[in-house]
Design an enzyme around this catalytic site. Structure first.
Site, mmCIF file in Angstrom:
data_model
loop_
_atom_site.group_PDB
_atom_site.id
_atom_site.type_symbol
_atom_site.label_atom_id
_atom_site.label_comp_id
_atom_site.label_asym_id
_atom_site.label_seq_id
_atom_site.Cartn_x
_atom_site.Cartn_y
_atom_site.Cartn_z
ATOM 1 N N CYS A 92 1.325 -1.303 -0.444
ATOM 2 C CA CYS A 92 0.064 -0.027 -0.309
ATOM 3 C C CYS A 92 0.961 1.127 -0.012
ATOM 4 O O CYS A 92 0.992 2.419 -1.049
ATOM 5 C CB CYS A 92 -1.072 0.179 1.105
ATOM 6 S SG CYS A 92 -0.416 -0.885 2.991
HETATM 7 N N1 LIG Z 1 -4.467 -4.619 4.972
HETATM 8 C C1 LIG Z 1 -3.815 -4.406 4.121
HETATM 9 O O1 LIG Z 1 -4.116 -2.401 4.054
HETATM 10 C C2 LIG Z 1 -3.124 -4.335 3.343
HETATM 11 C C3 LIG Z 1 -2.362 -6.038 2.640
HETATM 12 N N2 LIG Z 1 -1.628 -6.050 1.842
HETATM 13 C C4 LIG Z 1 -1.117 -8.069 1.836
HETATM 14 O O2 LIG Z 1 -2.306 -8.336 1.738
HETATM 15 C C5 LIG Z 1 -2.380 -9.809 2.833
HETATM 16 C C6 LIG Z 1 -3.585 -9.980 3.284
HETATM 17 O O3 LIG Z 1 -3.647 -8.660 4.173
HETATM 18 P P1 LIG Z 1 -4.858 -8.686 4.908
HETATM 19 O O4 LIG Z 1 -6.380 -8.654 4.155
HETATM 20 O O5 LIG Z 1 -5.061 -7.200 5.418
HETATM 21 O O6 LIG Z 1 -5.159 -9.530 6.532
HETATM 22 P P2 LIG Z 1 -6.067 -10.130 7.679
HETATM 23 O O7 LIG Z 1 -4.828 -10.472 8.450
HETATM 24 O O8 LIG Z 1 -7.028 -9.162 7.311
HETATM 25 O O9 LIG Z 1 -6.666 -11.654 6.748
HETATM 26 C C7 LIG Z 1 -5.680 -12.567 6.819
HETATM 27 C C8 LIG Z 1 -7.247 -13.905 5.870
HETATM 28 O O10 LIG Z 1 -5.649 -14.904 5.502
HETATM 29 C C9 LIG Z 1 -6.579 -15.676 6.558
HETATM 30 N N3 LIG Z 1 -5.266 -16.571 6.556
HETATM 31 C C10 LIG Z 1 -4.028 -16.971 7.649
HETATM 32 N N4 LIG Z 1 -3.647 -17.953 7.878
HETATM 33 C C11 LIG Z 1 -4.257 -18.461 6.444
HETATM 34 C C12 LIG Z 1 -3.655 -19.551 5.665
HETATM 35 N N5 LIG Z 1 -2.208 -20.858 6.098
HETATM 36 N N6 LIG Z 1 -4.292 -20.827 4.511
HETATM 37 C C13 LIG Z 1 -4.861 -19.630 4.378
HETATM 38 N N7 LIG Z 1 -5.659 -18.308 4.702
HETATM 39 C C14 LIG Z 1 -5.031 -18.288 5.473
HETATM 40 C C15 LIG Z 1 -7.188 -15.672 7.022
HETATM 41 O O11 LIG Z 1 -7.916 -16.430 8.469
HETATM 42 P P3 LIG Z 1 -7.742 -17.399 9.354
HETATM 43 O O12 LIG Z 1 -6.811 -16.515 9.779
HETATM 44 O O13 LIG Z 1 -8.688 -17.551 10.087
HETATM 45 O O14 LIG Z 1 -7.696 -18.762 7.994
HETATM 46 C C16 LIG Z 1 -7.469 -14.214 6.717
HETATM 47 O O15 LIG Z 1 -8.675 -14.811 6.356
HETATM 48 C C17 LIG Z 1 -1.276 -9.624 3.879
HETATM 49 O O16 LIG Z 1 -0.001 -10.177 2.648
HETATM 50 C C18 LIG Z 1 -1.265 -8.475 3.684
HETATM 51 O O17 LIG Z 1 0.676 -7.684 3.753
HETATM 52 C C19 LIG Z 1 -1.050 -5.406 1.130
HETATM 53 C C20 LIG Z 1 -1.497 -4.339 0.515
HETATM 54 C C21 LIG Z 1 -2.190 -3.577 2.167
HETATM 55 C C1 LIG Z 2 -0.966 0.375 8.731
HETATM 56 C C2 LIG Z 2 0.295 -1.280 9.091
HETATM 57 O O1 LIG Z 2 0.775 -2.121 10.123
HETATM 58 N N1 LIG Z 2 0.741 -1.414 7.375
HETATM 59 C C3 LIG Z 2 1.499 -2.334 6.938
HETATM 60 C C4 LIG Z 2 1.522 -2.491 5.629
HETATM 61 C C5 LIG Z 2 0.630 -3.409 5.334
HETATM 62 C C6 LIG Z 2 1.005 -3.340 3.446
HETATM 63 O O2 LIG Z 2 0.130 -2.519 2.971
HETATM 64 O O3 LIG Z 2 1.978 -4.133 2.913
HETATM 65 P P1 LIG Z 2 2.559 -5.328 2.887
HETATM 66 O O4 LIG Z 2 1.889 -5.927 1.586
HETATM 67 O O5 LIG Z 2 3.962 -5.264 2.177
HETATM 68 O O6 LIG Z 2 2.376 -6.085 3.848
HETATM 69 C C7 LIG Z 2 2.848 -2.160 7.967
HETATM 70 O O7 LIG Z 2 3.544 -1.641 8.321
HETATM 71 O O8 LIG Z 2 3.684 -3.538 7.665
#
Ligand SMILES: NC(=O)C1=CN([C@@H]2O[C@H](COP(=O)(O)OP(=O)(O)OC[C@H]3O[C@@H](n4cnc5c(N)ncnc54)[C@H](OP(=O)(O)O)[C@@H]3O)[C@@H](O)[C@H]2O)C=CC1
Ligand SMILES: CC(=O)N[C@@H](CCC(=O)OP(=O)(O)O)C(=O)O
Length: 335
Positions: free
Chosen positions: A154
């Site tokens: 992000c």
């Molecule tokens: N949040 C953000 O703004 C951003 C996030 N990202 C990236 O996107 C990805 C997802 O982020 P986010 O949605 O915030 O994460 P969350 O923590 O909100 O969700 C993670 C999901 O993964 C599931 N999960 C965990 N372990 C496993 C597994 N072994 N197999 C299948 N499913 C699994 C969890 O469910 P459960 O644990 O119940 O299995 C949950 O559904 C991360 O890599 C993050 O770094 C990238 C850009 C921005």
């Molecule tokens: C507020 C906050 O904690 N933000 C996350 C960034 C999430 C994200 O976009 O990054 P990745 O997909 O590279 O994990 C952090 O700083 O780790």
């Protein structure tokens, strides 16, 4: 219709993806998955994320046999933690699925990057090499041919979309590293609460100073060193990056304006706001847009870049990549 699977569907970005895949006329939502022992296994996603209720009431299935799931899918969206994506993406790819990974597992090709910044040793150098970085407005030709798209982080999305037009036009004096101060809402940390990201504990503070993994991601893909200072703010969603850079000798505000406007003239989702304007969160929250403002004084430019971290910073950028990859109209399921 392409059979589309979302792994990590119960998370914040997973829920956004679920809604977009549901809305997409060429994608069929064929399975939503969580971890094998998830507390949410077999619950309906509509019960967990109220906004989806009545639209998508599919169950969240525990992911047990990755190969079997892969055999019945065309498109796989990984909204999982970095190491989980790293471990399972190759199985989906081996079965011929097109994989769009929202994690950082395949974003940067460098020997020590994953041990230094992610705490695990990368086991799939071949896929790391083949992975295409999904900065949608800038990598269209490669995304259109990719088997594996590594959707940017992000902060890197907000930062690069503002800086790249100026760097590519040679307008920045790179001897002075651009300084990126960025504030993210709490949803950036995912849905699992901890003392550092529990909403009541968050005020406004810098974190990961000089150590955050997005600094090398930004530098690598821009080809320019940067100082990056992330901050956590007490709001739910959105990122505002305020970037200070030194302009090359003699560069004017008009040139800066021309570079930004030209870069995004046919790119609906990036909106150059104009000189003297500042991007603000309210205009981009819950949307797939990135707004960019800028001002020049003397030899310095200050850019502001605002996105929704869960959408342009993750899920809707992944959807842009799917639209590019399969030749669908670019804004499908996004606007
Ligand atoms: N949040 C953000 O703004 C951003 C996030 N990202 C990236 O996107 C990805 C997802 O982020 P986010 O949605 O915030 O994460 P969350 O923590 O909100 O969700 C993670 C999901 O993964 C599931 N999960 C965990 N372990 C496993 C597994 N072994 N197999 C299948 N499913 C699994 C969890 O469910 P459960 O644990 O119940 O299995 C949950 O559904 C991360 O890599 C993050 O770094 C990238 C850009 C921005
Ligand atoms: C507020 C906050 O904690 N933000 C996350 C960034 C999430 C994200 O976009 O990054 P990745 O997909 O590279 O994990 C952090 O700083 O780790």
């Amino acid at each position: 219709m392409l059979k589309t699977v979302i792994v990590g569907a119960s998370g914040y970005t997973g829920a956004e993806l679920t809604k977009m895949v549901f809305l997409h006329p060429e994608l069929e939502l064929s399975g939503l998955y969580v971890s094998e022992n998830s507390v949410d296994a077999n619950k309906s996603i509509g019960d967990l994320h109220g906004a989806l209720k009545g639209l998508v009431d599919l169950p969240l299935q525990p992911l047990k046999d990755v190969s079997a799931v892969a055999k019945s899918a065309d498109v796989v969206l990984l909204a999982t933690a970095h190491e989980v994506s790293h471990n399972i993406a190759p199985t989906f790819l081996a079965e011929g699925c097109k994989v769009f990974d929202l994690s950082g597992a395949f974003r940067v090709q460098s020997d020590s990057f994953y041990t230094d910044y992610y705490g695990f040793e990368h086991q799939y150098g071949e896929w790391l090499e083949k992975a295409v970085y999904g900065l949608a407005e800038w990598n269209e030709a490669d995304i259109a041919k990719a088997d594996l798209v590594a959707v940017p982080g992000c902060y890197p999305t907000a930062s690069q979309l503002a800086l790249k037009p100026l760097l590519d036009a040679g307008l920045i004096d790179t001897q002075q590293w651009p300084v990126i101060n960025a504030v993210s809402g709490v949803s950036g940390a995912g849905r699992k609460a901890s003392m550092t990201n529990s909403f009541c504990e968050v005020s406004l503070h810098a974190y990961g100073v000089f150590t955050h993994r997005h600094q090398p991601e930004i530098s690598t893909h821009l080809g320019c060193d940067v100082i990056f200072i992330p901050h956590l703010g007490n709001f739910k969603r959105g990122i505002l990056a305020t970037i200070t850079a030194k302009l090359a000798e003699g560069v004017s505000e008009v040139q800066v304006t021309e570079a930004l406007e030209k870069a995004y003239e046919n790119k609906t989702l990036v909106r150059p706001l104009g000189a003297g304007q500042s991007a603000k969160l309210q205009s981009v929250q819950n949307t797939g847009f990135c707004d960019i403002g800028w001002s020049v004084k003397g030899q310095h430019v200050i850019l502001t870049s605002a996105i929704d971290n869960l959408l342009k910073g993750a899920a809707s950028q992944a959807m842009q990549c799917i639209n590019i990859r399969f030749g669908f109209s670019p804004l499908t399921a996004i606007v």
